[in-house]
Every structure is written in C-alpha cells, then in structure tokens.
Design a protein around this motif. Structure first.
Motif, PDB file in Angstrom:
ATOM      1  N   GLN A 112       0.751  -1.188  -0.225  1.00 30.49           N
ATOM      2  CA  GLN A 112      -0.300   0.132  -0.048  1.00 30.49           C
ATOM      3  C   GLN A 112       0.774   1.296   0.166  1.00 30.49           C
ATOM      4  OE1 GLN A 112      -3.012  -0.221  -0.726  1.00 30.49           O
ATOM      5  NE2 GLN A 112      -3.607  -2.348  -0.012  1.00 30.49           N
ATOM      6  N   ARG A 113       1.817   1.152   0.862  1.00 37.77           N
ATOM      7  CA  ARG A 113       2.863   2.466   0.952  1.00 37.77           C
ATOM      8  C   ARG A 113       3.529   2.557  -0.434  1.00 37.77           C
ATOM      9  NH1 ARG A 113       6.334   1.949   6.557  1.00 37.77           N
ATOM     10  NH2 ARG A 113       4.526   1.024   7.798  1.00 37.77           N
ATOM     11  N   TYR A 114       3.819   1.315  -1.034  1.00 42.10           N
ATOM     12  CA  TYR A 114       4.794   1.510  -2.499  1.00 42.10           C
ATOM     13  C   TYR A 114       3.624   2.000  -3.488  1.00 42.10           C
ATOM     14  CZ  TYR A 114       7.448   0.143  -6.500  1.00 42.10           C
ATOM     15  OH  TYR A 114       8.053   0.123  -7.568  1.00 42.10           O
ATOM     16  N   ARG A 115       2.520   1.686  -3.494  1.00 45.82           N
ATOM     17  CA  ARG A 115       1.569   2.007  -4.511  1.00 45.82           C
ATOM     18  C   ARG A 115       1.282   3.470  -4.274  1.00 45.82           C
ATOM     19  NH1 ARG A 115      -3.764   2.842  -5.920  1.00 45.82           N
ATOM     20  NH2 ARG A 115      -4.216   2.527  -3.586  1.00 45.82           N
ATOM     21  N   ILE A 116       1.147   3.896  -3.339  1.00 38.40           N
ATOM     22  CA  ILE A 116       1.093   5.486  -3.193  1.00 38.40           C
ATOM     23  C   ILE A 116       2.425   6.232  -3.533  1.00 38.40           C
ATOM     24  CG2 ILE A 116       1.692   5.916  -0.562  1.00 38.40           C
ATOM     25  CD1 ILE A 116      -1.382   7.336  -2.403  1.00 38.40           C
ATOM     26  N   MET A 117       3.489   5.599  -3.353  1.00 35.79           N
ATOM     27  CA  MET A 117       4.485   6.451  -3.632  1.00 35.79           C
ATOM     28  C   MET A 117       4.449   6.892  -5.269  1.00 35.79           C
ATOM     29  SD  MET A 117       7.243   4.160  -1.642  1.00 35.79           S
ATOM     30  CE  MET A 117       8.775   4.859  -2.323  1.00 35.79           C
ATOM     31  N   PHE A 118       3.908   6.018  -6.146  1.00 34.97           N
ATOM     32  CA  PHE A 118       3.970   6.359  -7.563  1.00 34.97           C
ATOM     33  C   PHE A 118       2.551   6.417  -7.880  1.00 34.97           C
ATOM     34  CE2 PHE A 118       7.528   3.813  -6.361  1.00 34.97           C
ATOM     35  CZ  PHE A 118       8.574   4.556  -6.743  1.00 34.97           C
ATOM     36  N   GLY A 119       1.606   6.652  -7.137  1.00 34.09           N
ATOM     37  CA  GLY A 119       0.271   6.623  -7.458  1.00 34.09           C
ATOM     38  C   GLY A 119      -0.328   8.180  -8.165  1.00 34.09           C
ATOM     39  N   GLY A 120       0.571   9.185  -7.992  1.00 32.50           N
ATOM     40  CA  GLY A 120       0.249  10.324  -8.308  1.00 32.50           C
ATOM     41  C   GLY A 120      -1.053  10.982  -7.996  1.00 32.50           C
ATOM     42  N   LEU A 121      -1.824  10.452  -6.972  1.00 33.10           N
ATOM     43  CA  LEU A 121      -2.976  10.785  -6.229  1.00 33.10           C
ATOM     44  C   LEU A 121      -2.779  11.803  -5.094  1.00 33.10           C
ATOM     45  CD1 LEU A 121      -5.073   7.703  -6.455  1.00 33.10           C
ATOM     46  CD2 LEU A 121      -5.219   9.383  -8.052  1.00 33.10           C
ATOM     47  N   TRP A 122      -1.336  12.150  -4.805  1.00 30.60           N
ATOM     48  CA  TRP A 122      -1.130  13.234  -3.743  1.00 30.60           C
ATOM     49  C   TRP A 122      -0.893  14.569  -4.186  1.00 30.60           C
ATOM     50  CZ3 TRP A 122       3.728  13.586  -5.621  1.00 30.60           C
ATOM     51  CH2 TRP A 122       4.205  12.567  -6.262  1.00 30.60           C
ATOM     52  N   THR A 123      -0.979  14.953  -5.566  1.00 37.01           N
ATOM     53  CA  THR A 123      -0.586  16.340  -6.076  1.00 37.01           C
ATOM     54  C   THR A 123      -1.215  17.457  -5.090  1.00 37.01           C
ATOM     55  OG1 THR A 123      -0.678  15.394  -8.182  1.00 37.01           O
ATOM     56  CG2 THR A 123      -0.581  17.684  -7.685  1.00 37.01           C
ATOM     57  N   PRO A 124      -0.388  17.920  -4.538  1.00 36.35           N
ATOM     58  CA  PRO A 124      -0.970  19.166  -3.602  1.00 36.35           C
ATOM     59  C   PRO A 124      -1.697  20.224  -4.513  1.00 36.35           C
ATOM     60  CG  PRO A 124       1.325  19.342  -4.138  1.00 36.35           C
ATOM     61  CD  PRO A 124       1.007  18.276  -4.662  1.00 36.35           C
ATOM     62  N   SER A 125      -2.640  20.967  -3.765  1.00 27.62           N
ATOM     63  CA  SER A 125      -3.466  21.921  -4.051  1.00 27.62           C
ATOM     64  C   SER A 125      -2.603  23.094  -4.590  1.00 27.62           C
ATOM     65  CB  SER A 125      -4.630  22.278  -3.339  1.00 27.62           C
ATOM     66  OG  SER A 125      -3.800  23.078  -2.261  1.00 27.62           O
ATOM     67  N   VAL A 126      -2.865  24.015  -5.548  1.00 23.80           N
ATOM     68  CA  VAL A 126      -2.265  25.030  -5.863  1.00 23.80           C
ATOM     69  C   VAL A 126      -2.218  26.046  -4.837  1.00 23.80           C
ATOM     70  CG1 VAL A 126      -2.835  24.863  -8.316  1.00 23.80           C
ATOM     71  CG2 VAL A 126      -4.497  26.050  -7.024  1.00 23.80           C
ATOM     72  N   ASP A 127      -3.164  26.065  -3.911  1.00 22.59           N
ATOM     73  CA  ASP A 127      -3.030  26.940  -2.769  1.00 22.59           C
ATOM     74  C   ASP A 127      -2.038  26.482  -1.804  1.00 22.59           C
ATOM     75  OD1 ASP A 127      -5.016  28.537  -3.856  1.00 22.59           O
ATOM     76  OD2 ASP A 127      -6.462  27.134  -2.957  1.00 22.59           O
TER      77      ASP A 127
END
Length: 208
Positions: A112-127
């Motif tokens: 699960q940790r590994y998948r999130i490392m490369f999942g691209g679903l953690w892009t921070p908001s522009v703010d």
C-alpha cells in the motif's frame, strides 16, 4: 466498555512532533489494508487522537498529507537501499543485486505504501505554498543516485558495458524494477521464469 485515553497535548514548540504523528497515522491507515481513499482528514485525526481542525496547522488538505507520506517513504527507500549496499561489500555485482532485491522486497512487504509512492494521487493543491516544485522533483533522487553509483561501479570493475549516461541507465533500471514490483502486486500468479528479476537486472544493468 472502556474508552481510549485522550491524547496528551504537545508542549509549546512541539508542533513538529504533531506533524509526524499525523503522517504516521496516515501510514497506519494505509497499512491496515486500505488505500488513499481511507486516508481522510477525519480518519487521520481519529487515528492520531486529535481534533480534525488541528491538522490544518500542518497540512491544508488530504493530498498534502499524502505527499508527506510519499516523501517519508522515499526517504525510507533510500535508507533501505543504502543499508543493502553497505552490507553487500565491495563486489559490484553483489552490490547491484543486493540493492535491486532490497527495492523489490520493500515493494512486496509494504504494497500500500509502495503504490501510493507512485500513484500520483497526492498532488498538492495550487494553494499549498508549503510544497515547491523542487520538493516534487527531488522525490526519489537519493535512491536514484545510489542506483547510478552502483551501475558505475559495475562498469569500473569491468562486469558491465560502459555507458555515457549512467543517470539514464539508473532511470531505466528503476522503471524495470518498478514494473516488476507492480506486476507482482496486481497478478495472482506472476508469469514467466522464477529468475525473471535476475534476468531483468542483468539486462538493464548491461552486465557482461
């Protein structure tokens, strides 16, 4: 029925400690078999034993928490690979396979940790001005540098064909390892020979 003991408030100046507790809570939620959808602000706050509004002093939104998780896991990856390299001795071939196998082992042990490392679903908001482009570009840089160093050692010891672009070779090797790690995670039975990892590493490292 007993109730959980309320979390003790950090003393003044210990905000950094709370930040780490928030990250640890997010990692725990991932490890419990969920995915990034389980890591909501409310769930993280509950896991950390704090009120949800307390999170906002450290993270503006859920993607920012996930990015912090990714940064921590990338740092951990570098440490794991570094230790594998140190324990492998001075033989370049041994170092190469120790580092690559450590990468594959980490991906298997913490999917699960590994998948999130490369999942691209953690892009921070522009703010979110606390995260810079440099922060994003530096993700995995230490681990990648180590791979390039080991590949260079293979060339120097005459067991691999020389290259004018060790960095590019390291990127290709990482992508190969990542592809294998991903396939192992998503298929019930991995097709191909038992020594597929050795074949992949041998090919991408240009071993003789």
């Amino acid at each position: 029925m007993t109730t959980a003991e309320p979390r003790k408030r950090n003393r003044r100046g210990e905000g950094g400690k709370l930040r780490e507790e928030i990250i640890a809570a997010a990692v725990a939620l991932l490890d419990e078999g969920g995915d990034e959808r389980a890591v909501t602000l409310r769930a993280v706050a509950r896991k950390a034993g704090i009120a949800a509004p307390s999170i906002y002093a450290h993270f503006p939104d859920q993607p920012s928490i996930m990015l912090a998780v990714v940064q921590r896991e990338m740092d951990r990856l570098a440490v794991v690979l570094g230790k594998a390299d140190e324990n492998a001795g001075t033989d370049a071939r041994t170092r190469l396979f120790a580092v690559c196998n450590a990468y594959l082992d980490l991906a298997r042990e913490h999917p699960q940790r590994y998948r999130i490392m490369f999942g691209g679903l953690w892009t921070p908001s522009v703010d979110d001005t606390s995260i810079s482009d440099a922060d994003l570009e530096s993700l995995g840089a230490e681990a990648l540098t180590l791979l390039a160093d080991v590949l260079g050692a293979c060339v120097a010891q005459g067991i691999a064909h020389g290259s004018d672009d060790l960095y590019g070779d390291a990127v290709a090797l990482w992508l190969g390892l990542h592809g294998l790690a991903h396939q192992r995670a998503v298929v019930r039975k991995m097709p191909g020979p038992a020594d597929v990892a050795e074949r992949l590493i041998t090919a991408l490292a240009h071993l003789k």
